[in-house]
Design a protein around this motif. Structure first.
Motif, PDB file in Angstrom:
ATOM      1  N   MET A   1      20.367   7.246  -4.182  1.00  0.00           N
ATOM      2  CA  MET A   1      19.229   6.495  -4.722  1.00  0.00           C
ATOM      3  C   MET A   1      18.395   5.913  -3.581  1.00  0.00           C
ATOM      4  SD  MET A   1      21.221   3.271  -6.403  1.00  0.00           S
ATOM      5  CE  MET A   1      22.835   2.867  -5.819  1.00  0.00           C
ATOM      6  N   LYS A   2      17.097   5.783  -3.851  1.00  0.00           N
ATOM      7  CA  LYS A   2      16.195   5.235  -2.847  1.00  0.00           C
ATOM      8  C   LYS A   2      15.124   4.400  -3.532  1.00  0.00           C
ATOM      9  CE  LYS A   2      16.756   8.335   1.059  1.00  0.00           C
ATOM     10  NZ  LYS A   2      17.514   9.533   0.659  1.00  0.00           N
ATOM     11  N   VAL A   3      14.645   3.393  -2.799  1.00  0.00           N
ATOM     12  CA  VAL A   3      13.512   2.603  -3.281  1.00  0.00           C
ATOM     13  C   VAL A   3      12.477   2.534  -2.163  1.00  0.00           C
ATOM     14  CG1 VAL A   3      14.916   1.159  -4.816  1.00  0.00           C
ATOM     15  CG2 VAL A   3      14.508   0.425  -2.461  1.00  0.00           C
ATOM     16  N   SER A   4      11.227   2.248  -2.545  1.00  0.00           N
ATOM     17  CA  SER A   4      10.179   2.127  -1.535  1.00  0.00           C
ATOM     18  C   SER A   4       9.003   1.329  -2.091  1.00  0.00           C
ATOM     19  CB  SER A   4       9.667   3.515  -1.120  1.00  0.00           C
ATOM     20  OG  SER A   4       8.464   3.369  -0.372  1.00  0.00           O
ATOM     21  N   ARG A   5       8.362   0.587  -1.215  1.00  0.00           N
ATOM     22  CA  ARG A   5       7.068  -0.014  -1.581  1.00  0.00           C
ATOM     23  C   ARG A   5       6.042   0.277  -0.496  1.00  0.00           C
ATOM     24  NH1 ARG A   5       7.187  -6.443  -1.648  1.00  0.00           N
ATOM     25  NH2 ARG A   5       5.005  -5.909  -1.904  1.00  0.00           N
ATOM     26  N   THR A   6       6.272   1.368   0.226  1.00  0.00           N
ATOM     27  CA  THR A   6       5.323   1.798   1.252  1.00  0.00           C
ATOM     28  C   THR A   6       4.236   2.646   0.607  1.00  0.00           C
ATOM     29  OG1 THR A   6       7.134   1.885   2.845  1.00  0.00           O
ATOM     30  CG2 THR A   6       5.087   3.003   3.458  1.00  0.00           C
ATOM     31  N   PRO A   7       2.976   2.225   0.735  1.00  0.00           N
ATOM     32  CA  PRO A   7       1.890   3.002   0.112  1.00  0.00           C
ATOM     33  C   PRO A   7       1.932   4.455   0.585  1.00  0.00           C
ATOM     34  CG  PRO A   7       1.056   0.921   0.944  1.00  0.00           C
ATOM     35  CD  PRO A   7       2.474   1.033   1.435  1.00  0.00           C
ATOM     36  N   GLY A   8       1.781   5.371  -0.340  1.00  0.00           N
ATOM     37  CA  GLY A   8       1.757   6.792   0.014  1.00  0.00           C
ATOM     38  C   GLY A   8       3.104   7.463  -0.071  1.00  0.00           C
ATOM     39  N   ASP A   9       4.178   6.692  -0.128  1.00  0.00           N
ATOM     40  CA  ASP A   9       5.497   7.313  -0.220  1.00  0.00           C
ATOM     41  C   ASP A   9       5.667   8.069  -1.548  1.00  0.00           C
ATOM     42  OD1 ASP A   9       6.404   6.561   2.223  1.00  0.00           O
ATOM     43  OD2 ASP A   9       7.963   5.193   1.510  1.00  0.00           O
TER      44      ASP A   9
ATOM     45  N   MET B   1       3.949   6.578   5.400  1.00  0.00           N
ATOM     46  CA  MET B   1       3.769   7.476   4.254  1.00  0.00           C
ATOM     47  C   MET B   1       4.620   8.713   4.448  1.00  0.00           C
ATOM     48  SD  MET B   1       0.219   9.110   2.991  1.00  0.00           S
ATOM     49  CE  MET B   1       0.086  10.791   2.431  1.00  0.00           C
ATOM     50  N   SER B   2       5.601   8.871   3.537  1.00  0.00           N
ATOM     51  CA  SER B   2       6.477  10.017   3.719  1.00  0.00           C
ATOM     52  C   SER B   2       7.101  10.424   2.394  1.00  0.00           C
ATOM     53  CB  SER B   2       7.580   9.680   4.727  1.00  0.00           C
ATOM     54  OG  SER B   2       8.209   8.473   4.350  1.00  0.00           O
ATOM     55  N   GLN B   3       7.765  11.560   2.433  1.00  0.00           N
ATOM     56  CA  GLN B   3       8.485  12.031   1.269  1.00  0.00           C
ATOM     57  C   GLN B   3       9.955  11.670   1.442  1.00  0.00           C
ATOM     58  OE1 GLN B   3       7.681  15.683  -1.030  1.00  0.00           O
ATOM     59  NE2 GLN B   3       9.442  16.514   0.028  1.00  0.00           N
TER      60      GLN B   3
ATOM     61  N   SER C   1      16.435  23.080 -15.486  1.00  0.00           N
ATOM     62  CA  SER C   1      16.597  22.392 -14.210  1.00  0.00           C
ATOM     63  C   SER C   1      15.269  21.721 -13.876  1.00  0.00           C
ATOM     64  CB  SER C   1      16.970  23.415 -13.135  1.00  0.00           C
ATOM     65  OG  SER C   1      16.924  22.821 -11.863  1.00  0.00           O
ATOM     66  N   ARG C   2      15.330  20.478 -13.433  1.00  0.00           N
ATOM     67  CA  ARG C   2      14.086  19.741 -13.215  1.00  0.00           C
ATOM     68  C   ARG C   2      14.006  19.177 -11.796  1.00  0.00           C
ATOM     69  NH1 ARG C   2      16.081  18.529 -18.395  1.00  0.00           N
ATOM     70  NH2 ARG C   2      14.537  18.639 -20.064  1.00  0.00           N
ATOM     71  N   THR C   3      12.812  19.252 -11.223  1.00  0.00           N
ATOM     72  CA  THR C   3      12.533  18.567  -9.969  1.00  0.00           C
ATOM     73  C   THR C   3      11.535  17.453 -10.278  1.00  0.00           C
ATOM     74  OG1 THR C   3      13.052  20.398  -8.492  1.00  0.00           O
ATOM     75  CG2 THR C   3      11.386  18.847  -7.722  1.00  0.00           C
ATOM     76  N   VAL C   4      11.817  16.244  -9.779  1.00  0.00           N
ATOM     77  CA  VAL C   4      11.033  15.069 -10.175  1.00  0.00           C
ATOM     78  C   VAL C   4      10.418  14.393  -8.954  1.00  0.00           C
ATOM     79  CG1 VAL C   4      11.119  12.835 -11.344  1.00  0.00           C
ATOM     80  CG2 VAL C   4      12.601  14.686 -12.117  1.00  0.00           C
ATOM     81  N   ARG C   5       9.137  14.042  -9.067  1.00  0.00           N
ATOM     82  CA  ARG C   5       8.450  13.319  -7.995  1.00  0.00           C
ATOM     83  C   ARG C   5       7.837  12.023  -8.549  1.00  0.00           C
ATOM     84  NH1 ARG C   5       7.831  18.440  -6.324  1.00  0.00           N
ATOM     85  NH2 ARG C   5       8.227  18.780  -4.120  1.00  0.00           N
ATOM     86  N   LEU C   6       7.991  10.945  -7.782  1.00  0.00           N
ATOM     87  CA  LEU C   6       7.353   9.674  -8.126  1.00  0.00           C
ATOM     88  C   LEU C   6       6.436   9.252  -6.981  1.00  0.00           C
ATOM     89  CD1 LEU C   6       7.025   6.874  -9.609  1.00  0.00           C
ATOM     90  CD2 LEU C   6       9.034   6.137  -8.300  1.00  0.00           C
ATOM     91  N   SER C   7       5.160   9.037  -7.305  1.00  0.00           N
ATOM     92  CA  SER C   7       4.243   8.489  -6.311  1.00  0.00           C
ATOM     93  C   SER C   7       4.322   6.977  -6.386  1.00  0.00           C
ATOM     94  CB  SER C   7       2.808   8.947  -6.594  1.00  0.00           C
ATOM     95  OG  SER C   7       2.747  10.345  -6.560  1.00  0.00           O
ATOM     96  N   VAL C   8       4.703   6.376  -5.277  1.00  0.00           N
ATOM     97  CA  VAL C   8       4.918   4.925  -5.258  1.00  0.00           C
ATOM     98  C   VAL C   8       3.602   4.167  -5.496  1.00  0.00           C
ATOM     99  CG1 VAL C   8       5.583   3.018  -3.744  1.00  0.00           C
ATOM    100  CG2 VAL C   8       7.009   5.062  -3.868  1.00  0.00           C
ATOM    101  N   ASP C   9       2.473   4.726  -5.020  1.00  0.00           N
ATOM    102  CA  ASP C   9       1.161   4.099  -5.223  1.00  0.00           C
ATOM    103  C   ASP C   9       0.790   3.973  -6.687  1.00  0.00           C
ATOM    104  OD1 ASP C   9       0.540   3.780  -2.623  1.00  0.00           O
ATOM    105  OD2 ASP C   9      -0.606   5.640  -2.424  1.00  0.00           O
ATOM    106  N   THR C  10       0.896   5.092  -7.379  1.00  0.00           N
ATOM    107  CA  THR C  10       0.299   5.202  -8.711  1.00  0.00           C
ATOM    108  C   THR C  10       1.328   5.126  -9.824  1.00  0.00           C
ATOM    109  OG1 THR C  10       0.562   7.603  -8.680  1.00  0.00           O
ATOM    110  CG2 THR C  10      -1.494   6.714  -7.785  1.00  0.00           C
ATOM    111  N   GLY C  11       2.596   5.317  -9.487  1.00  0.00           N
ATOM    112  CA  GLY C  11       3.624   5.363 -10.522  1.00  0.00           C
ATOM    113  C   GLY C  11       3.658   6.685 -11.262  1.00  0.00           C
TER     114      GLY C  11
END
Lengths: 284, 159
Positions: free
Chosen positions: B11-19, B1-3, B136-146
């Motif tokens: 670009m990055k992809v992840s399917r690690t819960p909590g990422d 679980m990390s940021q 200007s925008r900062t964007v976060r995606l929680s891999v768990d919840t979308g």
């Protein structure tokens, strides 16, 4: 409203660039100057010598082999390049850890300065020739923010309100009586930088008002500043609320494809230059 | 679980819960955010420019610099994790604009137009977007919840 004398007094209280930068500037003005003269100008300043060598050997410069002393660096890179490295090292040393009010830290501020420095040079490659002092004026264009930020600290609500229908520079005039460009020109004068640099800093948001002698320099800094902000290099509280003067675009004869070309060419070098920054823990 | 930080032209992809995938300070650049609710996998690109023909050499080295090379690659990275095209939720943020009457700084607009064209050709629908403006925008995606959260002007909104 803060009294202008107070702000200008703080300009004089700002740490100056290293005296060796001024000595190097003298050396550079002499067309006969060589690597030995550069070494002599830095000899009494071991910290600066160390920083210049560290930067000369960084990925941003991209030398094939390591240089061991200033004379070698000046021979390989040229006297102008060593002056630019000394300016970078010296300027990094006066940037405080955070710029409250603008809501950015030293790294983001440096990223923006580095971005404008690289982008303005790439722009000048498209619309030759590059005017004198392009690197220094670009690197230092936002130096006024170091003073202005002190008076914008803890005023987030006022800043947001002022930004609701104004550009960042207009919001500064509203809150401080002058914008960071005017303060920056005062810093440039205090640091005894050449008039063209002070003019480019003064008018980098209003290049139409620059003198003829500083016009091209100011136009390039103005557009490089715009592009760096557009690309998110060092986003601050003003976000994209900055105005591009069409006349500067016309004077330089550039269009969106030129800017995209410049952006593509600049990004890697900007990131490398960003990595050379070590927070100086300047003051405060 | 990390940021995981997605830089400019990255670009990055992840399917690690909590990422959490995060990208900072999107000005005229655009982030495409993909999420697969079936596999709970996510991906994000932060591209800078619309077309790779601007610099084929840079596109070779850094495909995520351009919409036309980076966006298809992001989809392929999602497929490589086992995602199916029809499952992907697609969100878009960025494409901001300075105050500019000259047209020279239309990079944000061009970034968006080219993206729409790529999506139209490939039959991809945008679920939600927050684009344009002097922002200007900062964007976060929680891999768990979308969940996609956008921060700008000192405020956070869920996209």
């Amino acid at each position: 409203m803060i009294r202008q004398e107070t702000l200008l007094r703080e300009v004089r209280a700002l740490p100056t660039l290293s005296p060796s930068v001024a000595r190097l500037q003298q050396v550079l003005r002499d067309p006969r100057s060589d690597a030995r003269a550069v070494e002599a100008a830095l000899r009494l300043d071991p910290a600066m010598t160390g920083n210049v060598l560290r930067l000369a050997n960084s990925a941003a410069v991209g030398l094939r082999r390591k240089v061991g002393d200033v004379r070698e660096a000046a021979t390989l890179l040229g006297t102008k390049a060593v002056f630019e490295l000394a300016t970078q090292a010296s300027f990094a040393g006066v940037i405080p850890d955070v710029l409250p009010g603008y809501q950015i830290d030293a790294r983001a501020y440096w990223l923006h300065c580095a971005g404008v420095a690289v982008i303005s040079e790439e722009l000048a490659r498209v619309v030759r020739p590059a005017p004198a002092y392009l690197h220094t004026a670009s690197l230092l264009h936002d130096v006024g923010k170091l003073v202005a930020s002190l008076h914008l600290a803890d005023r987030d609500v006022e800043i947001r309100r002022a930004l609701a229908d104004r550009t960042l520079a207009e919001a500064e005039v509203e809150l401080l009586g002058m914008d960071h460009a005017e303060l920056g020109a005062a810093v440039a004068a205090h640091w005894q930088l050449p008039d063209e640099i002070a003019a480019a800093i003064r008018w980098h948001h209003a290049p139409d008002r620059a003198s003829e002698a500083a016009q091209r320099l100011t136009d390039l800094v103005h557009l490089a500043d715009g592009l760096a902000h557009s690309l998110g290099m060092g986003a601050d509280v003003g976000e994209l609320q900055r105005t591009i003067q069409s006349s500067a675009v016309q004077r330089l004869g550039i269009d969106v494809r030129h800017l995209e070309l410049v952006a593509a060419a600049s990004l890697g070098r900007v990131m490398e230059l960003q990595d050379t920054f070590t927070p100086a823990g300047g003051r405060r | 679980m990390s940021q995981l930080v997605v830089g400019i032209s990255d670009m990055k992809v992840s399917r690690t819960p909590g990422d959490v995938l995060v990208t900072y300070a999107l000005g005229s650049c655009i982030a495409v955010i993909l999420w697969d609710p079936v596999l709970r996998a996510g991906g994000m690109i932060h591209y800078m420019l619309p077309l790779s023909k601007t610099s084929p050499e840079k596109a070779e080295l850094t495909p995520a610099m351009f919409a036309d090379t980076g966006v298809p690659m992001l989809f392929r990275m999602m497929y490589a994790m086992g995602c199916k095209k029809e499952d992907l939720v697609v969100k878009v943020a960025g494409g901001g604009q300075l105050y500019d009457d000259s047209g020279a700084f239309q990079i944000g607009h061009r970034n968006y137009v080219v993206l729409r064209k790529i999506f139209w050709k490939n039959d991809i629908l945008i679920t939600a977007e927050d684009v344009g403006g002097p922002v200007s925008r900062t964007v976060r995606l929680s891999v768990d919840t979308g969940e996609v959260v956008i921060r700008s002007k000192g405020e956070e909104v869920t996209l």
